[in-house]
Write a protein that holds these residues in place. Structure first.
Motif, PDB file in Angstrom:
ATOM      1  N   ARG A 175     151.883   9.280-100.337  1.00  0.00           N
ATOM      2  CA  ARG A 175     153.083   9.598 -99.549  1.00  0.00           C
ATOM      3  C   ARG A 175     153.210  11.112 -99.362  1.00  0.00           C
ATOM      4  N   LYS A 176     152.100  11.729 -98.921  1.00  0.00           N
ATOM      5  CA  LYS A 176     152.073  13.190 -98.792  1.00  0.00           C
ATOM      6  C   LYS A 176     153.070  13.705 -97.761  1.00  0.00           C
ATOM      7  N   THR A 177     153.451  12.857 -96.815  1.00  0.00           N
ATOM      8  CA  THR A 177     154.432  13.288 -95.812  1.00  0.00           C
ATOM      9  C   THR A 177     155.809  13.508 -96.428  1.00  0.00           C
ATOM     10  N   ASP A 178     156.019  13.001 -97.655  1.00  0.00           N
ATOM     11  CA  ASP A 178     157.309  13.185 -98.328  1.00  0.00           C
ATOM     12  C   ASP A 178     157.358  14.449 -99.183  1.00  0.00           C
ATOM     13  N   ILE A 179     156.217  15.115 -99.367  1.00  0.00           N
ATOM     14  CA  ILE A 179     156.164  16.254-100.302  1.00  0.00           C
ATOM     15  C   ILE A 179     157.093  17.384 -99.875  1.00  0.00           C
ATOM     16  N   GLU A 180     157.106  17.714 -98.584  1.00  0.00           N
ATOM     17  CA  GLU A 180     157.967  18.807 -98.108  1.00  0.00           C
ATOM     18  C   GLU A 180     159.445  18.475 -98.338  1.00  0.00           C
ATOM     19  N   LEU A 181     159.823  17.232 -98.056  1.00  0.00           N
ATOM     20  CA  LEU A 181     161.208  16.793 -98.272  1.00  0.00           C
ATOM     21  C   LEU A 181     161.589  16.865 -99.745  1.00  0.00           C
ATOM     22  N   LEU A 182     160.718  16.370-100.616  1.00  0.00           N
ATOM     23  CA  LEU A 182     160.983  16.400-102.059  1.00  0.00           C
ATOM     24  C   LEU A 182     161.060  17.830-102.587  1.00  0.00           C
ATOM     25  N   ALA A 183     160.139  18.671-102.131  1.00  0.00           N
ATOM     26  CA  ALA A 183     160.135  20.067-102.568  1.00  0.00           C
ATOM     27  C   ALA A 183     161.429  20.765-102.158  1.00  0.00           C
ATOM     28  N   GLY A 184     161.871  20.529-100.929  1.00  0.00           N
ATOM     29  CA  GLY A 184     163.120  21.126-100.451  1.00  0.00           C
ATOM     30  C   GLY A 184     164.311  20.676-101.267  1.00  0.00           C
ATOM     31  N   HIS A 185     164.328  19.403-101.617  1.00  0.00           N
ATOM     32  CA  HIS A 185     165.429  18.862-102.431  1.00  0.00           C
ATOM     33  C   HIS A 185     165.478  19.530-103.802  1.00  0.00           C
ATOM     34  N   TYR A 186     164.333  19.632-104.451  1.00  0.00           N
ATOM     35  CA  TYR A 186     164.305  20.226-105.795  1.00  0.00           C
ATOM     36  C   TYR A 186     164.542  21.738-105.753  1.00  0.00           C
ATOM     37  N   LEU A 187     164.116  22.395-104.683  1.00  0.00           N
ATOM     38  CA  LEU A 187     164.416  23.818-104.532  1.00  0.00           C
ATOM     39  C   LEU A 187     165.922  24.057-104.506  1.00  0.00           C
ATOM     40  N   ASN A 188     166.628  23.236-103.733  1.00  0.00           N
ATOM     41  CA  ASN A 188     168.091  23.367-103.655  1.00  0.00           C
ATOM     42  C   ASN A 188     168.748  23.017-104.976  1.00  0.00           C
ATOM     43  N   GLU A 189     168.232  21.979-105.624  1.00  0.00           N
ATOM     44  CA  GLU A 189     168.810  21.529-106.889  1.00  0.00           C
ATOM     45  C   GLU A 189     168.703  22.612-107.964  1.00  0.00           C
ATOM     46  N   PHE A 190     167.516  23.204-108.087  1.00  0.00           N
ATOM     47  CA  PHE A 190     167.326  24.217-109.127  1.00  0.00           C
ATOM     48  C   PHE A 190     167.963  25.552-108.751  1.00  0.00           C
ATOM     49  N   ALA A 191     168.067  25.827-107.448  1.00  0.00           N
ATOM     50  CA  ALA A 191     168.749  27.049-107.009  1.00  0.00           C
ATOM     51  C   ALA A 191     170.215  27.026-107.446  1.00  0.00           C
ATOM     52  N   LYS A 192     170.846  25.890-107.323  1.00  0.00           N
ATOM     53  CA  LYS A 192     172.240  25.740-107.754  1.00  0.00           C
ATOM     54  C   LYS A 192     172.370  25.938-109.262  1.00  0.00           C
ATOM     55  N   LYS A 193     171.405  25.401-110.007  1.00  0.00           N
ATOM     56  CA  LYS A 193     171.467  25.494-111.471  1.00  0.00           C
ATOM     57  C   LYS A 193     171.394  26.931-111.961  1.00  0.00           C
ATOM     58  N   VAL A 194     170.617  27.768-111.271  1.00  0.00           N
ATOM     59  CA  VAL A 194     170.452  29.157-111.726  1.00  0.00           C
ATOM     60  C   VAL A 194     171.227  30.145-110.846  1.00  0.00           C
ATOM     61  N   ASN A 195     172.157  29.594-110.034  1.00  0.00           N
ATOM     62  CA  ASN A 195     173.033  30.420-109.189  1.00  0.00           C
ATOM     63  C   ASN A 195     172.260  31.347-108.256  1.00  0.00           C
ATOM     64  N   LYS A 196     171.229  30.784-107.609  1.00  0.00           N
ATOM     65  CA  LYS A 196     170.480  31.542-106.613  1.00  0.00           C
ATOM     66  C   LYS A 196     170.790  30.990-105.222  1.00  0.00           C
ATOM     67  N   PRO A 197     170.645  31.823-104.174  1.00  0.00           N
ATOM     68  CA  PRO A 197     170.944  31.344-102.814  1.00  0.00           C
ATOM     69  C   PRO A 197     169.931  30.306-102.345  1.00  0.00           C
ATOM     70  N   ARG A 198     170.258  29.653-101.258  1.00  0.00           N
ATOM     71  CA  ARG A 198     169.369  28.632-100.680  1.00  0.00           C
ATOM     72  C   ARG A 198     168.033  29.271-100.289  1.00  0.00           C
ATOM     73  N   PHE A 199     166.936  28.588-100.612  1.00  0.00           N
ATOM     74  CA  PHE A 199     165.603  29.145-100.390  1.00  0.00           C
ATOM     75  C   PHE A 199     165.010  28.745 -99.042  1.00  0.00           C
ATOM     76  N   LYS A 200     164.113  29.608 -98.557  1.00  0.00           N
ATOM     77  CA  LYS A 200     163.254  29.283 -97.423  1.00  0.00           C
ATOM     78  C   LYS A 200     161.816  29.276 -97.947  1.00  0.00           C
ATOM     79  N   THR A 201     160.957  28.517 -97.288  1.00  0.00           N
ATOM     80  CA  THR A 201     159.559  28.442 -97.726  1.00  0.00           C
ATOM     81  C   THR A 201     158.628  28.831 -96.590  1.00  0.00           C
ATOM     82  N   ASP A 202     157.499  29.453 -96.941  1.00  0.00           N
ATOM     83  CA  ASP A 202     156.510  29.738 -95.900  1.00  0.00           C
ATOM     84  C   ASP A 202     155.552  28.553 -95.765  1.00  0.00           C
ATOM     85  N   ASP A 203     154.828  28.519 -94.653  1.00  0.00           N
ATOM     86  CA  ASP A 203     153.957  27.370 -94.361  1.00  0.00           C
ATOM     87  C   ASP A 203     152.838  27.219 -95.381  1.00  0.00           C
ATOM     88  N   HIS A 204     152.309  28.337 -95.867  1.00  0.00           N
ATOM     89  CA  HIS A 204     151.189  28.279 -96.813  1.00  0.00           C
ATOM     90  C   HIS A 204     151.619  27.630 -98.124  1.00  0.00           C
TER      91      HIS A 204
END
Length: 444
Positions: free
Chosen positions: A317-346
């Protein structure tokens, strides 16, 4: 938070008088003159307690109790009547009324009664909100993914959730078997009862037996009093047995008895105990093969696999990896009080190329590390662990160019993208490094 009381009475003077008395006690008061009006108000406003006359122009106040409870399960209803009768009182209480009192007798008791009803309603509201939060957290909508593989697994799980059937979840480590088990439980008729999880690989056979079935006082050294097992703790609800393939053959026979007739015998006991529990089991092993080899009971395998669901690995289910990564990025950003992240294509490309042996659990751990390492809100490939940069990108990983490319990536990652330091460590000129970066398509 101020308690809100809705008064329902078609006698406007009485309604107004009662509203003023209750308002002076510090309550927020709403008024309705018919049952329909009361239900309309409750669809728009929130009320902790409803005080309703039994005789209303459009509906009986006794019947209104049931309708209110359907709309606001945590609200308490007090019925008032000019002429009390036992059948109405019994029906009101059966419908969920807090009390049923006669007008004229209520002058001294209505405020204390209202206070008790409000306290109970507040407690019920907290329980109701907690249950809703748990249901939202563990329902199937919380399982992320749009790939065909995960959707098929969710569809199967939804179908079996509403039944009482035993379920066997199959899949690699980290594919979310416990998440699926929780979703099945919280979307089943057993959702208000316990969900208990036990990892069979975390105990010795003797300890696993006592944890699962419980024991009687004196059953062994240290057993100074009776202890409930997890089967009893989960009675009425669901018991999730993770890594069921680790359970020894003797315990498998005892578990089979539970599945067949919901009975078992505690360690050190001679009497049979009965439970009402649903079993969901999970494994990353091939139980059919192990059963054929005599390592797992064939009859238990058949009993467990009445309804089996295979959970897809991340490679499926590799097509779900970007969605899952985005979800966990937001989740952990909230935990450590960091702003919403952006990711590069690489960064996303490397995630998709990685061989996720630990599946979602591994992805979650990697994302947590990346969030901790990030110095700004842009997540780049350089934040990923070393192994992401050294994985072969083609079938010939041993030719000289591949070795050189991987070594440059390794050193570049070590210096966190510092090209001058990378060139120094490699023993080459900076111009040569830039040429090789361009030649190999390495983003620094």
């Amino acid at each position: 938070m101020q308690t809100t009381v809705l008064i329902v009475d078609d006698e406007k003077k009485l309604n107004g008088l009662l509203s003023r008395i209750i308002g002076l006690e510090g309550y927020n008061v709403l008024q309705a003159y018919t049952g329909k009006e009361a239900l309309k108000i409750l669809s728009q406003e929130d009320a902790d307690v409803v005080i309703s006359d039994v005789k209303l122009p459009d509906i009986s106040g006794v019947d209104l109790v049931k309708l209110i409870k359907e709309k606001k399960p945590y609200a308490e209803v007090i019925n008032l009547t000019a002429f009390g009768n036992i059948p109405d009182g019994v029906t009101a209480i059966k419908n969920g009324a807090f009390d049923y009192i006669i007008k004229g007798d209520d002058n001294d008791k209505i405020i204390p009664l209202l206070s008790k009803a409000a306290d109970k309603a507040k407690l019920q509201r907290r329980v109701y909100e907690l249950e809703n939060k748990i249901n939202r957290q563990y329902n199937f909508d919380s399982i992320l993914g749009t790939s065909k593989a995960i959707k098929e697994a969710i569809d199967l799980a939804r179908k079996v959730a509403v039944t009482d059937t035993t379920v066997l979840l199959l899949g690699e480590t980290g594919t979310g078997k416990e998440v699926f088990a929780q979703a099945i439980h919280y979307e089943s008729p057993r959702k208000l009862n316990p969900f208990v999880a036990l990892n069979c690989s975390g105990f010795s056979p003797e300890l696993l037996e006592s944890e699962l079935f419980g024991y009687k006082s004196g059953a062994f050294t240290g057993a100074v009093k009776d202890k409930k097992g997890l089967l009893e703790e989960a009675s009425g609800g669901t018991l999730f047995l993770d890594e069921i393939g680790e359970m020894n053959l003797d315990l498998q026979a005892k578990l089979l008895r539970v599945l067949e007739n919901q009975t078992f015998i505690k360690v050190g006991d001679t009497h049979t105990s009965k439970v009402n529990v649903r079993i969901i089991a999970a494994t990353n092993r091939d139980l059919q093969k192990e059963a054929d080899e005599g390592k797992f009971r064939l009859d238990l395998f058949y009993r467990l696999s009445v309804f089996s669901i295979s959970l897809p690995s991340l490679s499926q289910r590799k097509t779900d990896i970007e969605l899952l990564a985005g979800h966990y990025l937001n989740e952990f950003a909230k935990k450590v009080n960091k702003p919403r992240f952006k990711t590069d294509d690489h960064f996303i490309d490397l995630l998709k190329k990685h061989n996720w042996k630990g599946n979602i659990r591994e992805l979650k751990n990697v994302i947590e590390r990346v969030v901790i390492m990030a110095d700004n809100n842009l997540i780049t490939a350089s934040l990923l662990p070393y192994e992401f940069h050294t994985e072969p990108t083609n079938s010939n990983a041993f030719d000289l160019q591949s070795v050189e490319k991987h070594h440059i990536q390794k050193v570049l990652h070590h210096t966190r993208g510092n090209k001058t330091e990378t060139a120094r460590l490699l023993g080459i000129g900076l111009t040569t490094l830039y040429r090789k970066l361009e030649e190999y398509g390495i983003e620094g």
